[in-house]
Design an enzyme around this catalytic site. Structure first.
Site, PDB file in Angstrom:
ATOM      1  N   GLU A 266      71.270   4.477 -23.424  1.00  7.01           N
ATOM      2  CA  GLU A 266      72.788   5.260 -22.715  1.00  7.01           C
ATOM      3  C   GLU A 266      72.404   3.311 -22.036  1.00  7.01           C
ATOM      4  O   GLU A 266      71.329   3.489 -20.918  1.00  7.01           O
ATOM      5  CB  GLU A 266      73.139   6.489 -21.907  1.00  7.01           C
ATOM      6  CG  GLU A 266      73.689   6.510 -21.031  1.00  7.01           C
ATOM      7  CD  GLU A 266      73.398   7.426 -20.057  1.00  7.01           C
ATOM      8  OE1 GLU A 266      72.587   8.201 -20.372  1.00  7.01           O
ATOM      9  OE2 GLU A 266      74.592   7.397 -19.179  1.00  7.01           O
ATOM     10  N   CYS A 303      76.294   6.686 -14.621  1.00  9.25           N
ATOM     11  CA  CYS A 303      77.192   6.311 -16.081  1.00  9.25           C
ATOM     12  C   CYS A 303      78.385   6.902 -16.142  1.00  9.25           C
ATOM     13  O   CYS A 303      79.224   5.833 -17.026  1.00  9.25           O
ATOM     14  CB  CYS A 303      75.898   6.843 -17.093  1.00  9.25           C
ATOM     15  SG  CYS A 303      75.527   8.009 -17.262  1.00  9.25           S
TER      16      CYS A 303
HETATM   17  P1  NAP Z   1      67.492  -1.841 -16.512  1.00  8.42           P
HETATM   18  O1  NAP Z   1      67.420  -3.072 -16.051  1.00  8.42           O
HETATM   19  O2  NAP Z   1      68.106  -1.861 -18.508  1.00  8.42           O
HETATM   20  O3  NAP Z   1      65.874  -1.429 -16.546  1.00  8.42           O
HETATM   21  C1  NAP Z   1      65.457   0.093 -17.500  1.00  8.42           C
HETATM   22  C2  NAP Z   1      64.070   0.064 -17.363  1.00  8.42           C
HETATM   23  O4  NAP Z   1      64.150  -0.858 -18.876  1.00  8.42           O
HETATM   24  C3  NAP Z   1      63.283  -0.183 -16.415  1.00  8.42           C
HETATM   25  O5  NAP Z   1      61.475  -0.079 -16.494  1.00  8.42           O
HETATM   26  C4  NAP Z   1      63.065  -1.868 -17.403  1.00  8.42           C
HETATM   27  O6  NAP Z   1      61.752  -2.008 -16.792  1.00  8.42           O
HETATM   28  C5  NAP Z   1      62.998  -1.679 -18.839  1.00  8.42           C
HETATM   29  N1  NAP Z   1      63.642  -2.610 -19.336  1.00  8.42           N
HETATM   30  C6  NAP Z   1      64.641  -3.377 -19.226  1.00  8.42           C
HETATM   31  N2  NAP Z   1      64.783  -4.562 -19.927  1.00  8.42           N
HETATM   32  C7  NAP Z   1      63.829  -4.459 -20.407  1.00  8.42           C
HETATM   33  C8  NAP Z   1      63.451  -5.091 -21.522  1.00  8.42           C
HETATM   34  N3  NAP Z   1      64.563  -6.591 -22.329  1.00  8.42           N
HETATM   35  N4  NAP Z   1      62.487  -5.526 -22.287  1.00  8.42           N
HETATM   36  C9  NAP Z   1      61.930  -4.291 -22.107  1.00  8.42           C
HETATM   37  N5  NAP Z   1      61.713  -3.663 -21.707  1.00  8.42           N
HETATM   38  C10 NAP Z   1      62.612  -3.211 -20.161  1.00  8.42           C
HETATM   39  O7  NAP Z   1      68.425  -1.037 -16.032  1.00  8.42           O
HETATM   40  P2  NAP Z   1      68.107  -0.869 -14.550  1.00  8.42           P
HETATM   41  O8  NAP Z   1      67.022  -1.012 -13.724  1.00  8.42           O
HETATM   42  O9  NAP Z   1      68.671   1.057 -14.062  1.00  8.42           O
HETATM   43  O10 NAP Z   1      69.200  -1.325 -13.705  1.00  8.42           O
HETATM   44  C11 NAP Z   1      70.186  -3.033 -13.893  1.00  8.42           C
HETATM   45  C12 NAP Z   1      71.351  -2.758 -14.419  1.00  8.42           C
HETATM   46  O11 NAP Z   1      71.432  -1.444 -15.674  1.00  8.42           O
HETATM   47  C13 NAP Z   1      72.141  -2.125 -13.003  1.00  8.42           C
HETATM   48  O12 NAP Z   1      72.801  -3.134 -12.735  1.00  8.42           O
HETATM   49  C14 NAP Z   1      73.604  -1.380 -14.195  1.00  8.42           C
HETATM   50  O13 NAP Z   1      73.844  -2.472 -14.270  1.00  8.42           O
HETATM   51  C15 NAP Z   1      72.878  -0.932 -15.796  1.00  8.42           C
HETATM   52  N6  NAP Z   1      72.512   0.361 -15.227  1.00  8.42           N
HETATM   53  C16 NAP Z   1      73.833   1.417 -15.914  1.00  8.42           C
HETATM   54  C17 NAP Z   1      73.350   2.679 -16.056  1.00  8.42           C
HETATM   55  C18 NAP Z   1      74.216   4.001 -17.233  1.00  8.42           C
HETATM   56  O14 NAP Z   1      73.495   4.612 -16.966  1.00  8.42           O
HETATM   57  N7  NAP Z   1      75.420   3.486 -17.236  1.00  8.42           N
HETATM   58  C19 NAP Z   1      72.456   3.031 -15.748  1.00  8.42           C
HETATM   59  C20 NAP Z   1      71.748   2.457 -14.896  1.00  8.42           C
HETATM   60  C21 NAP Z   1      71.265   1.445 -14.931  1.00  8.42           C
HETATM   61  P3  NAP Z   1      61.600  -2.161 -15.620  1.00  8.42           P
HETATM   62  O15 NAP Z   1      61.045  -1.434 -14.398  1.00  8.42           O
HETATM   63  O16 NAP Z   1      59.765  -3.120 -15.372  1.00  8.42           O
HETATM   64  O17 NAP Z   1      62.898  -2.957 -14.709  1.00  8.42           O
END
Ligand code: NAP
Length: 528
Positions: A266, A303
């Site tokens: 998602e 979200c």
């Molecule tokens: P994220 O950076 O995508 O991280 C989510 C999880 O995935 C974390 O465990 C992260 O590891 C891991 N991860 C991220 N990129 C990866 C990759 N390239 N390879 C392997 N694992 C990876 O999301 P976030 O920290 O929750 O938030 C960052 C941004 O995501 C927000 O600013 C927002 O824009 C978006 N977001 C959207 C929603 C939605 O529901 N639409 C919800 C939450 C966030 P680490 O913990 O080690 O970083």
């Protein structure tokens, strides 16, 4: 096992110290690191958790529905038994207030109980029986179908729901209900909350005498762990909530395996709210107040946040915009979940404000870990001409789009990417609002997973008929839901049994149907 936070991962039913780099959680309210120190797991530890999950699969899926229902209820009980320590830690690691986290704990526990009820009721296996037709030419064999779990599932905890979409959240509950062992990659923003909940799940595994590989919790910061996890051959499906870049990276990793696997990610959604003219004229100010509340709840970090509002240009639309800006003006900047999310919000809000033909109606003062509301307006033409305007701004910012007629509004909807939700504000007694809604509905059905009338998209009921999903990029696979009992389908696959002797058939396909489970026999639903 102790249920306090030690900075450990949980593999094979025991707490282990990670063999990788150290890291700490961060309190976004105090803007300081929180003890204790955690250590990231090493690739060998990821492989160990996945290998154990693979070993646990056959014995776990052989448990009865009642046994797995008991297990889910035991997890719920163990989470509640963590008491206030869980809430206090989650508050520190997320900046979210107590009431929100207590509510989220309730939702997490109820979600587990809902899946327990689904298992006890039994029809989740979608049993189908096509009776043998020996006289037919050619003769039809006896065919019986049921669904089984796909195998071990990797779950990525979400930053914005430290409980309900994390270690024992919806993805985990759905996978365990389906009979799939789960290996969770804890979100690096809330490792302590994750460890506490992980210890509760491990205790439930122990009490229910399940294979210790049924559940594993991996701690760590950095993308290597996620990639190693998704690529491990034992893992058969992935549940993820987070950024579009993260989801896409995990989809690519899953597709590059010698055996590709499904990823249910998602990612991003701006959740259009359509203001139809009758509703705008009759109750524009009331809608504006509801919109402002929905936009800013949880500092906009949902979200389903209403990031886009569409209406027809004119005095009622202008009055709505003014009322919404007025309602947002007194609201202070709120603490966001992490420093990174706050920075990303500030950058994205700034970018939106600087686009040509975008007028700022309101911009609060955001700084440090705090994000303030932002409200912007543009025209239908400008929206259609600039693809940057349809990017998700994760936080309390929204863009109003004044379209010159319904045709253009429909064009704007067609221009959108896939979304989790769309909302129609309409007057049920207005023929013209209903006619407009009828025109928009086919396009909305193609674009979104949930269509609402006269509400706001934030607030997602955990129930049987809920869909929390939608076409890409709302999710990577719009054919399913990540909330509600429909989520179990993501972790199931059908198996058909042809002419198997009764003694070899799974219980749900045998005669007589002792549990009285609903089955589709020769095309008709029956409890026989
Ligand atoms: P994220 O950076 O995508 O991280 C989510 C999880 O995935 C974390 O465990 C992260 O590891 C891991 N991860 C991220 N990129 C990866 C990759 N390239 N390879 C392997 N694992 C990876 O999301 P976030 O920290 O929750 O938030 C960052 C941004 O995501 C927000 O600013 C927002 O824009 C978006 N977001 C959207 C929603 C939605 O529901 N639409 C919800 C939450 C966030 P680490 O913990 O080690 O970083």
């Amino acid at each position: 096992m102790s249920n306090s936070i030690k900075g450990e991962a949980l593999i094979g039913g025991v707490a282990v110290t990670g063999a990788g780099a150290t890291f700490k959680a961060f309190d976004p309210n105090l803007e300081q690191a929180i003890e204790p120190e955690f250590r990231a797991v090493s690739p060998a530890q990821v492989a160990e958790a996945c290998g154990l999950a693979g070993e646990a699969f056959d014995s776990f899926r052989a448990t009865t529905d009642d046994q797995r229902a008991d297990f889910l209820e035991q997890i719920a009980a163990q989470i509640l038994a963590l008491g206030d320590e869980l809430i206090v830690r989650a508050m520190a690691e997320s900046g979210l207030p107590r009431a929100r986290l207590e509510g989220e704990r309730g939702r997490t526990v109820n979600q587990l109980k809902l899946f327990a009820e689904l298992l006890r009721e039994g029809s989740w296996q979608d049993a189908r029986i096509d009776s043998a037709l020996p006289q037919r030419q050619p003769p039809r064999p006896d065919l019986r179908l049921r669904f089984i779990g796909v195998g071990p599932v990797a779950v990525f905890g979400a930053s914005n729901f430290p409980l309900a979409f994390s270690v024992a959240g919806g993805d985990t509950a759905a996978a365990l209900a389906a009979g799939c062992p789960v290996v969770v990659k804890a979100h690096s923003a809330h490792p302590g909350t994750s460890e506490l909940v992980g210890r509760a799940v491990v205790e439930a595994v122990r009490r229910c005498e399940l294979h210790p590989g049924t559940f594993g919790l991996l701690s760590g910061s950095g993308h290597g762990i996620g990639e190693t996890l998704v690529k491990h051959p034992a893992i058969q499906a992935v549940g993820f909530t987070g950024s579009r870049s993260g989801g896409l990276a995990l989809m690519a990793a899953a597709a590059s395996r010698s055996q590709p696997i499904p990823v249910y990610a998602e990612m991003s959604s701006i959740n259009p709210v359509v203001l139809l003219p009758g509703a705008l004229a009759a109750r524009g100010a009331e809608i504006a107040a509801g919109f402002a509340a929905s936009l800013t709840i949880g500092v906009g970090q949902f979200c389903t946040n209403p990031g886009l509002v569409l209406g027809l240009a004119g005095k009622d639309f202008d009055a709505f915009a003014a009322a919404a800006a007025e309602a947002l003006k007194p609201l202070p900047a709120g603490t966001m979940l992490t420093a990174g999310i706050a920075r990303a919000y500030q950058r994205a809000e700034e970018e939106l404000a600087s686009q040509p033909a975008v007028t700022s109606l309101l911009r609060g003062e955001s700084s440090g870990c705090k994000g303030a509301p932002g409200l912007f307006v543009t025209t239908g033409e400008s929206f259609l001409a600039n693809h940057l305007l349809s990017n998700e701004v994760f936080g309390p910012a929204s863009l109003l789009v004044a379209c010159h007629d319904l045709d253009q509004l429909l064009q704007v909807i067609e221009h959108l990417e896939g979304q989790l939700t769309a909302t129609l504000q309409l007057q049920e007694d207005s023929e013209s609002d209903l006619a407009a809604a009828r025109r928009l509905l086919p396009a909305l059905e193609r674009k979104v997973g949930r269509i609402l009338a006269n509400g706001f998209p934030t607030g997602v009921e955990v129930s049987t008929a809920m869909v929390h999903g939608g076409p890409f990029p709302a999710t990577s696979d719009g054919r399913s839901s990540s909330v509600g009992t429909a989520a179990i389908q993501r972790f199931l696959r059908p198996v058909s049994y042809q002419n198997l002797p009764r003694a070899l058939l799974p219980e749900v396909l045998r005669e007589p149907n002792e549990r009285g489970v609903w089955r589709r026999r020769d095309g008709l639903l029956t409890r026989n």
